[in-house]
Design a protein around this motif. Structure first.
Motif, PDB file in Angstrom:
ATOM      1  N   THR A 235       0.827  -1.206   0.000  1.00 27.90           N
ATOM      2  CA  THR A 235       0.000   0.000   0.000  1.00 27.90           C
ATOM      3  C   THR A 235       0.866   1.262   0.000  1.00 27.90           C
ATOM      4  O   THR A 235       0.578   2.230  -0.715  1.00 27.90           O
ATOM      5  CB  THR A 235      -0.929   0.006   1.226  1.00 27.90           C
ATOM      6  OG1 THR A 235      -1.458  -1.306   1.373  1.00 27.90           O
ATOM      7  CG2 THR A 235      -2.058   0.983   1.069  1.00 27.90           C
ATOM      8  N   ILE A 236       1.950   1.218   0.789  1.00 20.38           N
ATOM      9  CA  ILE A 236       2.848   2.382   0.817  1.00 20.38           C
ATOM     10  C   ILE A 236       3.479   2.589  -0.563  1.00 20.38           C
ATOM     11  O   ILE A 236       3.538   3.706  -1.072  1.00 20.38           O
ATOM     12  CB  ILE A 236       3.913   2.202   1.911  1.00 20.38           C
ATOM     13  CG1 ILE A 236       3.233   2.229   3.284  1.00 20.38           C
ATOM     14  CG2 ILE A 236       4.982   3.291   1.829  1.00 20.38           C
ATOM     15  CD1 ILE A 236       4.100   1.782   4.425  1.00 20.38           C
ATOM     16  N   LEU A 239       1.037   4.190  -2.885  1.00 14.23           N
ATOM     17  CA  LEU A 239       0.920   5.637  -2.695  1.00 14.23           C
ATOM     18  C   LEU A 239       2.080   6.358  -3.358  1.00 14.23           C
ATOM     19  O   LEU A 239       1.905   7.399  -4.001  1.00 14.23           O
ATOM     20  CB  LEU A 239       0.860   5.966  -1.205  1.00 14.23           C
ATOM     21  CG  LEU A 239      -0.440   5.494  -0.515  1.00 14.23           C
ATOM     22  CD1 LEU A 239      -0.399   5.803   0.969  1.00 14.23           C
ATOM     23  CD2 LEU A 239      -1.656   6.140  -1.176  1.00 14.23           C
ATOM     24  N   LEU A 242       1.503   6.415  -7.005  1.00 16.44           N
ATOM     25  CA  LEU A 242       0.437   7.381  -7.274  1.00 16.44           C
ATOM     26  C   LEU A 242       1.015   8.790  -7.410  1.00 16.44           C
ATOM     27  O   LEU A 242       0.795   9.495  -8.404  1.00 16.44           O
ATOM     28  CB  LEU A 242      -0.576   7.329  -6.129  1.00 16.44           C
ATOM     29  CG  LEU A 242      -1.853   8.130  -6.293  1.00 16.44           C
ATOM     30  CD1 LEU A 242      -2.760   7.407  -7.278  1.00 16.44           C
ATOM     31  CD2 LEU A 242      -2.560   8.297  -4.961  1.00 16.44           C
ATOM     32  N   VAL A 243       1.811   9.162  -6.415  1.00 14.74           N
ATOM     33  CA  VAL A 243       2.416  10.496  -6.417  1.00 14.74           C
ATOM     34  C   VAL A 243       3.306  10.660  -7.642  1.00 14.74           C
ATOM     35  O   VAL A 243       3.211  11.639  -8.394  1.00 14.74           O
ATOM     36  CB  VAL A 243       3.230  10.711  -5.125  1.00 14.74           C
ATOM     37  CG1 VAL A 243       4.014  12.017  -5.189  1.00 14.74           C
ATOM     38  CG2 VAL A 243       2.310  10.698  -3.909  1.00 14.74           C
ATOM     39  N   THR A 265      -1.641   2.183 -10.160  1.00 12.71           N
ATOM     40  CA  THR A 265      -2.024   2.525  -8.799  1.00 12.71           C
ATOM     41  C   THR A 265      -3.141   1.615  -8.312  1.00 12.71           C
ATOM     42  O   THR A 265      -3.089   1.113  -7.191  1.00 12.71           O
ATOM     43  CB  THR A 265      -2.496   3.990  -8.737  1.00 12.71           C
ATOM     44  OG1 THR A 265      -1.657   4.735  -9.597  1.00 12.71           O
ATOM     45  CG2 THR A 265      -2.396   4.524  -7.347  1.00 12.71           C
ATOM     46  N   PHE A 269      -2.532  -0.827  -5.205  1.00  8.69           N
ATOM     47  CA  PHE A 269      -3.306  -0.426  -4.033  1.00  8.69           C
ATOM     48  C   PHE A 269      -4.245  -1.546  -3.582  1.00  8.69           C
ATOM     49  O   PHE A 269      -4.288  -1.931  -2.422  1.00  8.69           O
ATOM     50  CB  PHE A 269      -4.102   0.846  -4.342  1.00  8.69           C
ATOM     51  CG  PHE A 269      -4.925   1.314  -3.178  1.00  8.69           C
ATOM     52  CD1 PHE A 269      -4.314   1.922  -2.077  1.00  8.69           C
ATOM     53  CD2 PHE A 269      -6.299   1.131  -3.159  1.00  8.69           C
ATOM     54  CE1 PHE A 269      -5.067   2.342  -1.000  1.00  8.69           C
ATOM     55  CE2 PHE A 269      -7.059   1.550  -2.080  1.00  8.69           C
ATOM     56  CZ  PHE A 269      -6.434   2.163  -1.005  1.00  8.69           C
TER      57      PHE A 269
END
Ligand code: UDP
Ligand code: MG
Length: 303
Positions: A235-236, A239, A242-243, A265, A269
């Protein structure tokens, strides 16, 4: 003072007679009973034992209806033992019986568990030594009870320890772990493990793996928690991606393939979310597992 000595045997016809006489000679001056557990041998082990034991009625023989395994044999022996101290020893004379005197000495000094710790192992393959080394290290890192390294089942236990172990209702019995779990005052003595006196090992890789898995799963729910940790990491990472993909999309819009950022993502995720959910379920299964083992909450030492 009565000493019980438990000896599991599986297809050991070449060796039982020697084991019997060696133990009898070694314990000649101690009041003792030998408890042979014939773990469903398919050879002449049973006949030989029956012949030997008719001459010595104090000794006992437990016959299994089939091969139930080394650990089950020890459990049976512990149920049948009536001694004030109980020694469990392999039947192939790899564990030197002379050590029993040293164990008794420690027992008289007040130790309730005296385990024999292997200093050297003769006649064992590099693979066996290496796998044993890894297994004990892994067990240490995964469990929070102190199972001493390089310790087999060869040990002496006081009656109070045996009673506690016999009272544990759990079914998958990794004995050397259970002995540590019940606590009490322990001490180890170092010894050099000899070669098998005859015959071949009755522990093929398959049984060794089974034992290792039993050992780890009986004393640790860490494997159930692995997916939670992996899920968290995923999950990290998601993220992060995603960024990164958004930055890339807005800073250099011409280089990205359309749809890549959102697809990546979503995949990472949701993989993370699934793993975390499995981890949460695992956490509860771990608790259910602890409950069904029905171990007592604590054990009191005798006054
Ligand atoms: N044994 C047993 N049941 C089994 C496998 C082994 O009772 O299914 C006994 C075997 O007869 C011996 C002891 O357990 O007395 C230790 O086995 P082994 O010497 O083959 O193991 P290793 O020393 O190679 O680890
Ligand atoms: Mg052996």
């Amino acid at each position: 003072m009565l000493l019980s000595v438990i000896v599991p045997l599986y297809n050991e016809e070449e060796i039982v007679e020697k084991t019997f006489h060696t133990l009898e000679a070694e314990l000649a001056h101690i009041e003792h009973e030998l408890i042979f557990v014939n773990d469903g041998s398919k050879d002449r082990t049973r006949e030989i034992l029956e012949r030997l034991l008719t001459q010595t009625p104090k000794n006992k023989l437990v016959n299994f209806s089939r091969n139930f395994g080394h650990q089950a044999a020890f459990s049976a022996g512990l149920q049948h033992a009536s001694g004030d101290a109980v020694v469990i020893i392999d039947g192939d004379l790899q564990d030197p019986p002379t050590l029993i005197h040293e164990m008794l000495q420690k027992w008289k000094e007040g130790y309730q568990v005296v385990y024999a710790q292997r200093h050297k192992r003769a006649g064992e393959s590099i693979f066996k030594k290496f796998s044993a080394f890894c297994f004990y290290r892994l067990l240490h890192s995964l469990t929070n009870i102190e199972i001493p390294s390089d310790t087999g089942d060869y040990r002496l236990m006081d009656r109070c320890v045996v009673n506690q172990i016999n009272a544990l209702p759990e079914r998958s019995r990794f004995l050397r772990g259970l002995v540590c779990w019940v606590g009490f005052k322990k001490v180890g003595i170092l010894y050099d493990r000899a070669e098998r006196s005859a015959g071949t090992s009755k522990y093929p890789l398959r049984k060794m793996m089974r034992l290792a898995i039993d050992g780890i799963t009986s004393f640790s729910t860490t494997p159930l928690k692995i997916s939670f940790m992996v899920g968290l990491i995923a999950t990290i990472v998601a993220l992060g991606i995603l960024v990164w993909s958004f930055l890339e999309k807005f800073l250099s819009p011409n280089t990205t393939v359309p749809g890549w950022a959102s697809l990546m993502t979503t995949i990472v995720f949701f993989s993370g979310v699934q793993l975390i959910s499995i981890g949460i379920v695992g956490e509860y299964i771990g608790r259910i597992y602890d409950e069904v083992k029905q171990r007592p909450l604590y054990i009191e030492d005798k006054k």
